[in-house]
Design a protein around this motif. Structure first.
Motif, mmCIF file in Angstrom:
data_model
loop_
_atom_site.group_PDB
_atom_site.id
_atom_site.type_symbol
_atom_site.label_atom_id
_atom_site.label_comp_id
_atom_site.label_asym_id
_atom_site.label_seq_id
_atom_site.Cartn_x
_atom_site.Cartn_y
_atom_site.Cartn_z
ATOM 1 N N ILE A 27 0.967 -1.220 -0.038
ATOM 2 C CA ILE A 27 0.045 0.096 0.157
ATOM 3 C C ILE A 27 0.874 1.153 0.023
ATOM 4 C CG2 ILE A 27 -1.552 1.172 1.164
ATOM 5 C CD1 ILE A 27 -2.711 -1.388 2.351
ATOM 6 N N GLY A 28 1.764 1.444 0.847
ATOM 7 C CA GLY A 28 2.230 2.455 1.090
ATOM 8 C C GLY A 28 3.308 2.966 0.061
ATOM 9 N N ARG A 29 4.096 2.112 -0.787
ATOM 10 C CA ARG A 29 5.059 2.539 -1.570
ATOM 11 C C ARG A 29 4.012 2.917 -2.925
ATOM 12 N NH1 ARG A 29 9.598 -1.754 -2.475
ATOM 13 N NH2 ARG A 29 7.504 -3.362 -2.954
ATOM 14 N N ARG A 30 2.988 2.224 -3.129
ATOM 15 C CA ARG A 30 2.253 2.630 -4.253
ATOM 16 C C ARG A 30 1.847 4.179 -4.178
ATOM 17 N NH1 ARG A 30 -1.580 -2.787 -4.099
ATOM 18 N NH2 ARG A 30 0.048 -4.178 -5.319
ATOM 19 N N SER A 31 1.552 4.539 -2.893
ATOM 20 C CA SER A 31 1.102 5.811 -3.013
ATOM 21 C C SER A 31 2.260 6.864 -2.813
ATOM 22 C CB SER A 31 0.467 6.065 -1.654
ATOM 23 O OG SER A 31 1.280 5.831 -0.419
ATOM 24 N N GLY A 32 3.383 6.469 -3.247
ATOM 25 C CA GLY A 32 4.562 7.451 -3.467
ATOM 26 C C GLY A 32 5.314 7.810 -2.253
ATOM 27 N N GLY A 33 5.292 6.965 -1.140
ATOM 28 C CA GLY A 33 5.891 7.471 0.229
ATOM 29 C C GLY A 33 7.384 6.807 0.083
ATOM 30 N N ASP A 34 8.103 7.758 0.691
ATOM 31 C CA ASP A 34 9.532 7.265 0.903
ATOM 32 C C ASP A 34 9.901 6.921 2.387
ATOM 33 O OD1 ASP A 34 10.226 8.132 -1.585
ATOM 34 O OD2 ASP A 34 10.594 10.383 -1.107
ATOM 35 N N LEU A 35 10.642 5.769 2.514
ATOM 36 C CA LEU A 35 10.788 5.389 3.871
ATOM 37 C C LEU A 35 11.711 6.433 4.613
ATOM 38 C CD1 LEU A 35 11.271 1.521 3.523
ATOM 39 C CD2 LEU A 35 9.255 2.460 4.439
ATOM 40 N N VAL A 36 11.429 6.599 5.889
ATOM 41 C CA VAL A 36 12.215 7.285 6.617
ATOM 42 C C VAL A 36 12.458 6.846 8.157
ATOM 43 C CG1 VAL A 36 12.704 9.567 7.785
ATOM 44 C CG2 VAL A 36 11.754 9.414 5.408
ATOM 45 N N LEU A 37 13.119 5.992 8.123
ATOM 46 C CA LEU A 37 13.233 4.718 9.562
ATOM 47 C C LEU A 37 14.194 5.447 10.410
ATOM 48 C CD1 LEU A 37 13.230 1.329 7.735
ATOM 49 C CD2 LEU A 37 11.102 2.847 8.433
ATOM 50 N N VAL A 38 13.704 5.906 11.613
ATOM 51 C CA VAL A 38 14.580 6.610 12.733
ATOM 52 C C VAL A 38 15.134 5.587 13.947
ATOM 53 C CG1 VAL A 38 14.844 8.640 13.848
ATOM 54 C CG2 VAL A 38 13.608 8.724 11.627
ATOM 55 N N VAL A 39 16.449 5.618 13.772
ATOM 56 C CA VAL A 39 16.594 5.104 15.156
ATOM 57 C C VAL A 39 17.338 6.080 16.062
ATOM 58 C CG1 VAL A 39 18.108 3.388 16.250
ATOM 59 C CG2 VAL A 39 17.136 2.928 13.961
ATOM 60 N N GLY A 40 16.990 6.301 17.388
ATOM 61 C CA GLY A 40 17.373 7.092 18.193
ATOM 62 C C GLY A 40 18.368 6.431 19.220
ATOM 63 N N GLU A 41 19.414 6.649 19.421
ATOM 64 C CA GLU A 41 20.856 6.148 20.183
ATOM 65 C C GLU A 41 21.028 7.062 21.510
ATOM 66 O OE1 GLU A 41 23.868 4.870 17.823
ATOM 67 O OE2 GLU A 41 22.696 3.205 16.857
ATOM 68 N N ARG A 42 21.122 6.221 22.608
ATOM 69 C CA ARG A 42 21.834 7.011 23.696
ATOM 70 C C ARG A 42 23.103 6.000 24.167
ATOM 71 N NH1 ARG A 42 20.104 11.033 26.116
ATOM 72 N NH2 ARG A 42 18.020 10.769 25.498
ATOM 73 N N ASP A 43 24.179 6.838 24.143
ATOM 74 C CA ASP A 43 25.431 5.862 24.601
ATOM 75 C C ASP A 43 25.546 4.596 23.782
ATOM 76 O OD1 ASP A 43 25.848 7.656 26.679
ATOM 77 O OD2 ASP A 43 24.655 6.798 27.976
ATOM 78 N N GLY A 44 25.270 4.817 22.536
ATOM 79 C CA GLY A 44 25.373 3.758 21.588
ATOM 80 C C GLY A 44 24.325 2.604 21.569
ATOM 81 N N GLU A 45 23.210 2.841 22.333
ATOM 82 C CA GLU A 45 22.256 1.798 22.531
ATOM 83 C C GLU A 45 20.906 2.540 21.694
ATOM 84 O OE1 GLU A 45 22.413 -1.451 23.320
ATOM 85 O OE2 GLU A 45 24.439 -1.261 23.873
ATOM 86 N N PRO A 46 20.182 1.614 21.077
ATOM 87 C CA PRO A 46 19.048 2.401 20.660
ATOM 88 C C PRO A 46 17.971 2.390 21.663
ATOM 89 C CG PRO A 46 19.116 -0.224 20.019
ATOM 90 C CD PRO A 46 20.453 0.284 20.716
ATOM 91 N N VAL A 47 17.368 3.634 21.677
ATOM 92 C CA VAL A 47 16.406 3.867 22.515
ATOM 93 C C VAL A 47 14.864 4.020 22.065
ATOM 94 C CG1 VAL A 47 17.811 4.629 24.406
ATOM 95 C CG2 VAL A 47 17.126 6.421 22.786
ATOM 96 N N PHE A 48 14.925 4.345 20.765
ATOM 97 C CA PHE A 48 13.699 4.628 20.099
ATOM 98 C C PHE A 48 13.781 4.100 18.571
ATOM 99 C CE2 PHE A 48 14.838 9.037 20.164
ATOM 100 C CZ PHE A 48 14.770 9.271 18.696
ATOM 101 N N ILE A 49 12.690 3.752 18.041
ATOM 102 C CA ILE A 49 12.602 3.590 16.774
ATOM 103 C C ILE A 49 11.251 4.316 16.141
ATOM 104 C CG2 ILE A 49 12.649 2.155 14.517
ATOM 105 C CD1 ILE A 49 14.142 0.105 16.335
ATOM 106 N N TRP A 50 11.432 5.204 15.243
ATOM 107 C CA TRP A 50 10.201 5.927 14.838
ATOM 108 C C TRP A 50 9.882 5.558 13.220
ATOM 109 C CZ3 TRP A 50 11.688 11.546 16.902
ATOM 110 C CH2 TRP A 50 11.525 11.397 18.313
ATOM 111 N N PRO A 51 9.067 4.617 12.856
ATOM 112 C CA PRO A 51 8.922 4.257 11.602
ATOM 113 C C PRO A 51 8.091 5.247 10.845
ATOM 114 C CG PRO A 51 7.511 2.875 13.027
ATOM 115 C CD PRO A 51 8.057 3.977 13.763
ATOM 116 N N PHE A 52 8.692 6.428 10.170
ATOM 117 C CA PHE A 52 8.112 7.487 9.385
ATOM 118 C C PHE A 52 7.927 6.903 7.957
ATOM 119 C CE2 PHE A 52 9.512 10.650 12.586
ATOM 120 C CZ PHE A 52 8.425 10.575 13.463
ATOM 121 N N GLY A 53 7.284 7.627 7.044
ATOM 122 C CA GLY A 53 7.451 7.873 5.552
ATOM 123 C C GLY A 53 7.119 9.197 5.387
ATOM 124 N N VAL A 54 7.592 9.644 4.200
ATOM 125 C CA VAL A 54 7.529 10.859 3.459
ATOM 126 C C VAL A 54 6.683 11.065 2.349
ATOM 127 C CG1 VAL A 54 8.346 13.355 3.128
ATOM 128 C CG2 VAL A 54 9.338 11.662 5.113
#
Length: 353
Positions: free
Chosen positions: A17-44
């Motif tokens: 669905i998403g790719r057909r609508s022209g969305g670009d993936l923007v997958l965000v990983v937030g790190e603190r002291d080298g360890e992941p603390v959040f992942i935000w699965p965005f599209g644009v």
């Protein structure tokens, strides 16, 4: 996280669905002291001159939360969240964020996006805290009158044939439930004058494939299918995701036939809640939108929307979207107006317009 942020769910949604609508993936990983603390699965997505970031999954997600380490979820503040959003926007050329259907609270912890400017979503979701003793829960949540009525309807339904609660645990049963779900949702959508979710390209494949994946997947969120069968015919269905100790309803349906007066959808919900209690789940939610069957069991689970502009172009877009959501919320909170709109939809459908 919720079941709607599971990797396979979002991967299938994007592919179908998403790719057909022209969305670009923007997958965000937030790190603190080298360890992941959040992942935000965005599209644009491009909307006119603006590039707008949204949660992957779109309207298919009843909850949008992102994926958080518990310590970050409990300590994040507006300054840190806004700093991250600006950095992401600079890298991905984002004009504004449009982040809808976000829970105010998850697992007893406040959503960090509540720290930023936000507005109430047009509709709530509905959540029920479960317990092992289903009968105690049933007695507390439903009046003696409603319990008698449901029991009487079940006795009437039983006169038409054997009643079975089906948990889709193999390919044949899953495909049978999906077939009934699509047929019943399409018929109901036509009756009330709105498009069926399955009229969108990829929706059927998404529902079917994530359910079939759930038969063999040993980790991560799964979607499961359940149905109520009477006299060999599926009269109602539920499809929902399970993650942690929570069941989240994605889609449900009921068949409009001679047994409709016996409330097959409500009968199945009763059985599904009992099944969830016996399975040791702690919570169940019935998704976005006000319906009597939801309020009879559940408490409102407030959702909010965030429209966060970054550029001048983004400010105009965010303001227009915020106004549109406000109008939608006002309509849904006005029972007389909302009923009039639903009646007009039905009349238009009957007229074939």
């Amino acid at each position: 996280m919720s079941a709607y942020q599971g990797f396979r769910w979002l991967q299938l949604w994007h592919e179908l669905i998403g790719r057909r609508s022209g969305g670009d993936l923007v997958l965000v990983v937030g790190e603190r002291d080298g360890e992941p603390v959040f992942i935000w699965p965005f599209g644009v997505w491009r909307c006119g001159p603006a590039r707008i970031a949204r949660w992957l999954g779109g309207k298919y997600n009843n909850y949008n939360l992102g994926i958080w380490a518990l310590e970050e979820l409990s300590t994040a503040n507006s300054k840190r969240v806004m700093k991250a959003l600006r950095e992401i926007a600079a890298t991905a050329k984002i004009d504004s964020y449009e982040l809808i259907n976000q829970p105010e609270v998850w697992d007893g912890l406040r959503n960090p996006f509540m720290c930023l400017s936000h507005t109430p979503s047009p509709s709530n979701s509905y959540r029920l805290d479960l317990e092992r003793d289903f009968e105690a829960l049933y007695t507390r949540r439903r009046s003696s009158r409603s319990r008698r009525t449901l029991r009487r309807k079940r006795e009437t339904m039983a006169q038409s044939g054997e009643i079975r609660f089906i948990h889709g645990t193999d390919k044949d049963s899953v495909l049978r439930i999906v077939e009934a779900l699509v047929e019943q949702r399409d018929a109901r959508a036509h009756a009330v004058g709105i498009p069926s979710i399955f009229s969108e390209r990829g929706a059927l494949e998404l529902t079917r494939d994530v359910l079939l994946d759930g038969l063999t997947c040993t980790e991560g969120p799964l979607m499961q299918a359940h149905a109520l069968e009477v006299d060999g015919i599926i009269r109602a269905t539920y499809v929902g995701g399970i993650y942690g100790e929570r069941y989240s309803c994605f889609l449900n349906s009921f068949r409009d036939d001679e047994l409709t007066a016996s409330s097959p959808g409500e009968q199945l919900l009763h059985d599904l809640i009992e099944f969830s209690c016996e399975g040791g789940l702690k919570q169940l939610d019935l998704g976005v939108g006000e319906e009597r069957y939801k309020t009879s069991w559940c408490d409102p689970d407030p959702l909010f929307d965030s429209f966060i502009p970054i550029t001048g172009t983004g400010k105009l877009y965010a303001r227009l979207r915020e106004m549109r959501q406000s109008v939608k919320r006002s309509i849904k909170n006005n029972p007389a107006l909302w009923q009039a709109i639903k009646k007009a939809r039905k009349l238009r459908s009957r007229a074939g317009l």
